[in-house]
Design a protein around this motif. Structure first.
Motif, PDB file in Angstrom:
ATOM      1  N   PRO A 118      47.006  40.275  47.621  1.00 43.85           N
ATOM      2  CA  PRO A 118      47.941  39.258  48.102  1.00 43.85           C
ATOM      3  C   PRO A 118      48.078  38.124  47.091  1.00 43.85           C
ATOM      4  O   PRO A 118      47.084  37.550  46.657  1.00 43.85           O
ATOM      5  CB  PRO A 118      47.305  38.779  49.407  1.00 43.85           C
ATOM      6  N   GLU A 119      49.322  37.820  46.723  1.00 42.60           N
ATOM      7  CA  GLU A 119      49.573  36.790  45.715  1.00 42.60           C
ATOM      8  C   GLU A 119      50.465  35.668  46.219  1.00 42.60           C
ATOM      9  O   GLU A 119      50.494  34.594  45.629  1.00 42.60           O
ATOM     10  CB  GLU A 119      50.212  37.422  44.472  1.00 42.60           C
ATOM     11  N   GLY A 120      51.242  35.922  47.274  1.00 41.83           N
ATOM     12  CA  GLY A 120      52.168  34.907  47.757  1.00 41.83           C
ATOM     13  C   GLY A 120      52.090  34.750  49.258  1.00 41.83           C
ATOM     14  O   GLY A 120      51.825  35.714  49.981  1.00 41.83           O
ATOM     15  N   VAL A 121      52.346  33.505  49.740  1.00 40.81           N
ATOM     16  CA  VAL A 121      52.302  33.252  51.170  1.00 40.81           C
ATOM     17  C   VAL A 121      53.383  32.238  51.529  1.00 40.81           C
ATOM     18  O   VAL A 121      53.649  31.296  50.776  1.00 40.81           O
ATOM     19  CB  VAL A 121      50.904  32.751  51.614  1.00 40.81           C
ATOM     20  N   ALA A 122      54.027  32.460  52.683  1.00 41.15           N
ATOM     21  CA  ALA A 122      55.020  31.523  53.212  1.00 41.15           C
ATOM     22  C   ALA A 122      54.844  31.436  54.716  1.00 41.15           C
ATOM     23  O   ALA A 122      54.440  32.411  55.359  1.00 41.15           O
ATOM     24  CB  ALA A 122      56.439  31.977  52.867  1.00 41.15           C
ATOM     25  N   ILE A 123      55.132  30.260  55.264  1.00 40.31           N
ATOM     26  CA  ILE A 123      55.073  30.052  56.703  1.00 40.31           C
ATOM     27  C   ILE A 123      56.489  29.914  57.233  1.00 40.31           C
ATOM     28  O   ILE A 123      57.286  29.118  56.718  1.00 40.31           O
ATOM     29  CB  ILE A 123      54.244  28.806  57.058  1.00 40.31           C
ATOM     30  N   LEU A 124      56.809  30.682  58.265  1.00 41.07           N
ATOM     31  CA  LEU A 124      58.155  30.689  58.829  1.00 41.07           C
ATOM     32  C   LEU A 124      58.312  29.571  59.862  1.00 41.07           C
ATOM     33  O   LEU A 124      57.358  28.872  60.208  1.00 41.07           O
ATOM     34  CB  LEU A 124      58.442  32.052  59.440  1.00 41.07           C
ATOM     35  N   ASP A 125      59.526  29.393  60.365  1.00 33.58           N
ATOM     36  CA  ASP A 125      59.818  28.295  61.288  1.00 33.58           C
ATOM     37  C   ASP A 125      58.953  28.331  62.542  1.00 33.58           C
ATOM     38  O   ASP A 125      58.582  27.286  63.089  1.00 33.58           O
ATOM     39  CB  ASP A 125      61.297  28.338  61.694  1.00 33.58           C
ATOM     40  N   ASN A 126      58.640  29.546  63.014  1.00 28.83           N
ATOM     41  CA  ASN A 126      57.864  29.667  64.244  1.00 28.83           C
ATOM     42  C   ASN A 126      56.363  29.685  64.008  1.00 28.83           C
ATOM     43  O   ASN A 126      55.579  29.890  64.951  1.00 28.83           O
ATOM     44  CB  ASN A 126      58.277  30.930  65.000  1.00 28.83           C
ATOM     45  N   GLY A 127      55.933  29.489  62.755  1.00 30.32           N
ATOM     46  CA  GLY A 127      54.511  29.481  62.441  1.00 30.32           C
ATOM     47  C   GLY A 127      53.958  30.815  62.007  1.00 30.32           C
ATOM     48  O   GLY A 127      52.785  30.900  61.609  1.00 30.32           O
ATOM     49  N   ASP A 128      54.763  31.893  62.062  1.00 30.05           N
ATOM     50  CA  ASP A 128      54.309  33.188  61.556  1.00 30.05           C
ATOM     51  C   ASP A 128      54.147  33.124  60.043  1.00 30.05           C
ATOM     52  O   ASP A 128      54.683  32.236  59.373  1.00 30.05           O
ATOM     53  CB  ASP A 128      55.288  34.296  61.936  1.00 30.05           C
ATOM     54  N   VAL A 129      53.430  34.105  59.494  1.00 31.86           N
ATOM     55  CA  VAL A 129      53.110  34.098  58.077  1.00 31.86           C
ATOM     56  C   VAL A 129      53.721  35.307  57.378  1.00 31.86           C
ATOM     57  O   VAL A 129      53.774  36.413  57.938  1.00 31.86           O
ATOM     58  CB  VAL A 129      51.568  34.075  57.864  1.00 31.86           C
ATOM     59  N   ALA A 130      54.222  35.093  56.163  1.00 30.73           N
ATOM     60  CA  ALA A 130      54.731  36.169  55.317  1.00 30.73           C
ATOM     61  C   ALA A 130      53.844  36.244  54.072  1.00 30.73           C
ATOM     62  O   ALA A 130      53.576  35.209  53.440  1.00 30.73           O
ATOM     63  CB  ALA A 130      56.179  35.918  54.925  1.00 30.73           C
ATOM     64  N   VAL A 131      53.390  37.440  53.741  1.00 35.06           N
ATOM     65  CA  VAL A 131      52.464  37.630  52.618  1.00 35.06           C
ATOM     66  C   VAL A 131      53.049  38.652  51.648  1.00 35.06           C
ATOM     67  O   VAL A 131      53.494  39.730  52.060  1.00 35.06           O
ATOM     68  CB  VAL A 131      51.076  38.111  53.105  1.00 35.06           C
ATOM     69  N   ARG A 136      50.818  46.331  46.019  1.00 39.67           N
ATOM     70  CA  ARG A 136      51.513  47.259  46.901  1.00 39.67           C
ATOM     71  C   ARG A 136      53.024  47.060  46.868  1.00 39.67           C
ATOM     72  O   ARG A 136      53.770  47.845  47.430  1.00 39.67           O
ATOM     73  CB  ARG A 136      50.996  47.092  48.334  1.00 39.67           C
ATOM     74  N   ARG A 137      53.485  45.951  46.248  1.00 36.49           N
ATOM     75  CA  ARG A 137      54.908  45.618  46.105  1.00 36.49           C
ATOM     76  C   ARG A 137      55.578  45.511  47.472  1.00 36.49           C
ATOM     77  O   ARG A 137      56.662  46.051  47.701  1.00 36.49           O
ATOM     78  CB  ARG A 137      55.621  46.649  45.230  1.00 36.49           C
ATOM     79  N   THR A 138      54.899  44.808  48.380  1.00 37.19           N
ATOM     80  CA  THR A 138      55.412  44.678  49.736  1.00 37.19           C
ATOM     81  C   THR A 138      55.447  43.218  50.184  1.00 37.19           C
ATOM     82  O   THR A 138      54.686  42.375  49.693  1.00 37.19           O
ATOM     83  CB  THR A 138      54.537  45.458  50.740  1.00 37.19           C
ATOM     84  N   LEU A 139      56.339  42.950  51.138  1.00 39.06           N
ATOM     85  CA  LEU A 139      56.381  41.692  51.863  1.00 39.06           C
ATOM     86  C   LEU A 139      56.040  42.009  53.311  1.00 39.06           C
ATOM     87  O   LEU A 139      56.686  42.849  53.942  1.00 39.06           O
ATOM     88  CB  LEU A 139      57.771  41.068  51.763  1.00 39.06           C
ATOM     89  N   SER A 140      55.005  41.346  53.840  1.00 38.46           N
ATOM     90  CA  SER A 140      54.543  41.608  55.200  1.00 38.46           C
ATOM     91  C   SER A 140      54.669  40.353  56.036  1.00 38.46           C
ATOM     92  O   SER A 140      54.257  39.269  55.612  1.00 38.46           O
ATOM     93  CB  SER A 140      53.077  42.067  55.200  1.00 38.46           C
ATOM     94  N   VAL A 141      55.244  40.487  57.234  1.00 38.88           N
ATOM     95  CA  VAL A 141      55.376  39.368  58.167  1.00 38.88           C
ATOM     96  C   VAL A 141      54.467  39.642  59.363  1.00 38.88           C
ATOM     97  O   VAL A 141      54.558  40.695  59.994  1.00 38.88           O
ATOM     98  CB  VAL A 141      56.835  39.187  58.631  1.00 38.88           C
ATOM     99  N   LEU A 142      53.590  38.648  59.651  1.00 36.57           N
ATOM    100  CA  LEU A 142      52.614  38.828  60.722  1.00 36.57           C
ATOM    101  C   LEU A 142      52.592  37.599  61.630  1.00 36.57           C
ATOM    102  O   LEU A 142      52.884  36.483  61.197  1.00 36.57           O
ATOM    103  CB  LEU A 142      51.206  39.043  60.150  1.00 36.57           C
ATOM    104  N   THR A 143      52.191  37.817  62.876  1.00 39.40           N
ATOM    105  CA  THR A 143      52.051  36.728  63.831  1.00 39.40           C
ATOM    106  C   THR A 143      50.781  35.947  63.534  1.00 39.40           C
ATOM    107  O   THR A 143      49.705  36.533  63.356  1.00 39.40           O
ATOM    108  CB  THR A 143      52.002  37.270  65.272  1.00 39.40           C
ATOM    109  N   LEU A 144      50.915  34.630  63.489  1.00 37.37           N
ATOM    110  CA  LEU A 144      49.781  33.755  63.201  1.00 37.37           C
ATOM    111  C   LEU A 144      49.740  32.639  64.230  1.00 37.37           C
ATOM    112  O   LEU A 144      50.750  31.983  64.492  1.00 37.37           O
ATOM    113  CB  LEU A 144      49.911  33.167  61.792  1.00 37.37           C
ATOM    114  N   ASP A 145      48.560  32.418  64.820  1.00 38.59           N
ATOM    115  CA  ASP A 145      48.385  31.299  65.746  1.00 38.59           C
ATOM    116  C   ASP A 145      46.965  30.748  65.579  1.00 38.59           C
ATOM    117  O   ASP A 145      46.161  31.311  64.823  1.00 38.59           O
ATOM    118  CB  ASP A 145      48.659  31.738  67.192  1.00 38.59           C
ATOM    119  N   PRO A 146      46.640  29.650  66.260  1.00 32.58           N
ATOM    120  CA  PRO A 146      45.313  29.036  66.082  1.00 32.58           C
ATOM    121  C   PRO A 146      44.147  29.948  66.454  1.00 32.58           C
ATOM    122  O   PRO A 146      43.014  29.713  66.025  1.00 32.58           O
ATOM    123  CB  PRO A 146      45.371  27.812  67.012  1.00 32.58           C
ATOM    124  N   GLN A 147      44.405  30.996  67.255  1.00 29.98           N
ATOM    125  CA  GLN A 147      43.327  31.896  67.664  1.00 29.98           C
ATOM    126  C   GLN A 147      43.166  33.098  66.731  1.00 29.98           C
ATOM    127  O   GLN A 147      42.239  33.897  66.896  1.00 29.98           O
ATOM    128  CB  GLN A 147      43.580  32.409  69.091  1.00 29.98           C
TER     129      GLN A 147
END
Length: 312
Positions: A118-131, A136-147
């Protein structure tokens, strides 16, 4: 043999030596990367300066602060989460998503299961994370919350970024542009380039990457991207050029800041700047390999010094 020809030869050798020294020094200081940007800055109208980030007015208030617990890893990229008011970086040796305060205190380390580099990270408007996973030459979007305690690539919405022959020169920079509702992705080098992935829903990764031809960076590599939430301007970071560049919405250079020691309040050169982020107040944050944290604040007449309590 007459003395004059000897002196002439000596002078030519001396001038040649001075010229070579000057070329080496200019290359070391990356003056070639800065000259054009400096000229652009000087010619920018005052009204456009006032409407921009205007990086020359930024001053380092925290510098080279070690990120605790990351001594044996390498922090890459940086993103600001407006939902939590915290920052996120990723590590590559042991894939992790790391949450830190705006004062550089590590809050939690979240394992990234199934990721390679993993080399890059962004946070979306709803707080989810993109890595971005460069290997692997991929962009992955995952749900992220305080838990969240771990993130598994098997649970991600993934997008194939292509460039199968990119090797270790693939995508490193990533940023979510909330004004234009698009993801911005930066290819590190060979060639350095910026692409957009448009769409109101960043989890619906069905459109093709669109190159942004107007974004001529002129930098030796592209380490990270960030979007200023106030102006919509893009920040492009280059570790090899020791440079942070501000670009307007048309991709044209507006201002820059050098990451060399002795400038903008820096005691020493930032070793290898790998991540940049900006919050709603315009405070600028950076990380450098292996695990160093920096904060820059815009200096304004009569502004009060920044305190650590303001950043926590």
């Amino acid at each position: 043999m007459p003395l004059f020809p000897r002196l002439t030869r000596f002078r030519w050798l001396a001038l040649t030596g001075l010229l070579c020294t000057g070329v080496v020094l200019a290359n070391y200081l990356h003056l070639d990367d800065r000259a054009w940007y400096w000229l652009k800055e000087r010619n920018l109208p005052v009204a456009e300066r006032d409407a921009s980030i205007w990086l020359p007015t930024y001053h380092a208030v925290i510098q080279a602060k070690p990120l605790a617990g990351l001594e044996n890893d390498e922090a890459s990229d940086l993103a600001y989460n407006r939902v939590t008011g915290t920052l996120f970086t990723v590590t590559g040796k042991v894939p992790m998503l790391v949450e830190i305060t705006r004062a550089g205190e590590v809050l939690r380390r979240i394992p990234l299961l199934g990721f390679a580099n993993p080399e890059g990270v962004a946070i979306l408007d709803n707080g989810d994370v993109a890595v971005v996973d460069e290997r692997r030459r991929t962009l992955s979007v995952l749900t992220l919350d305080p838990q969240t305690r771990e993130l598994n690539v098997a649970d991600a919405t993934e997008y194939d970024l292509g460039f199968a022959d990119g090797g270790n020169k693939g995508f490193e920079g990533i940023a979510w542009d909330p004004q234009q509702k698009r993801m911005l992705l930066g290819k590190e080098r060979d060639p350095t380039a910026i692409f957009s992935l448009p769409g109101d829903d960043p989890t619906a990764l069905s459109q093709a990457l669109q190159p942004l031809p107007g974004y001529g960076l002129g930098m030796r590599n592209l380490s990270a991207l960030s979007v200023d939430p106030r102006t919509g301007h893009l920040l492009a970071l280059s570790a090899q050029s020791n440079l942070l560049l501000e670009l307007d919405k048309q991709g044209q250079p507006v201002s820059f800041i050098s990451l060399m020691g002795g400038l903008n309040g820096l005691h020493n050169r930032i070793p290898r700047a790998e991540g940049v982020a900006m919050d709603e107040q315009g405070t600028l944050y950076m990380v450098s390999e292996p695990n160093l944290f920096y904060v820059f604040r815009k200096e304004a007449p009569g502004s009060a010094p920044l305190t650590l309590s303001e950043l926590n």
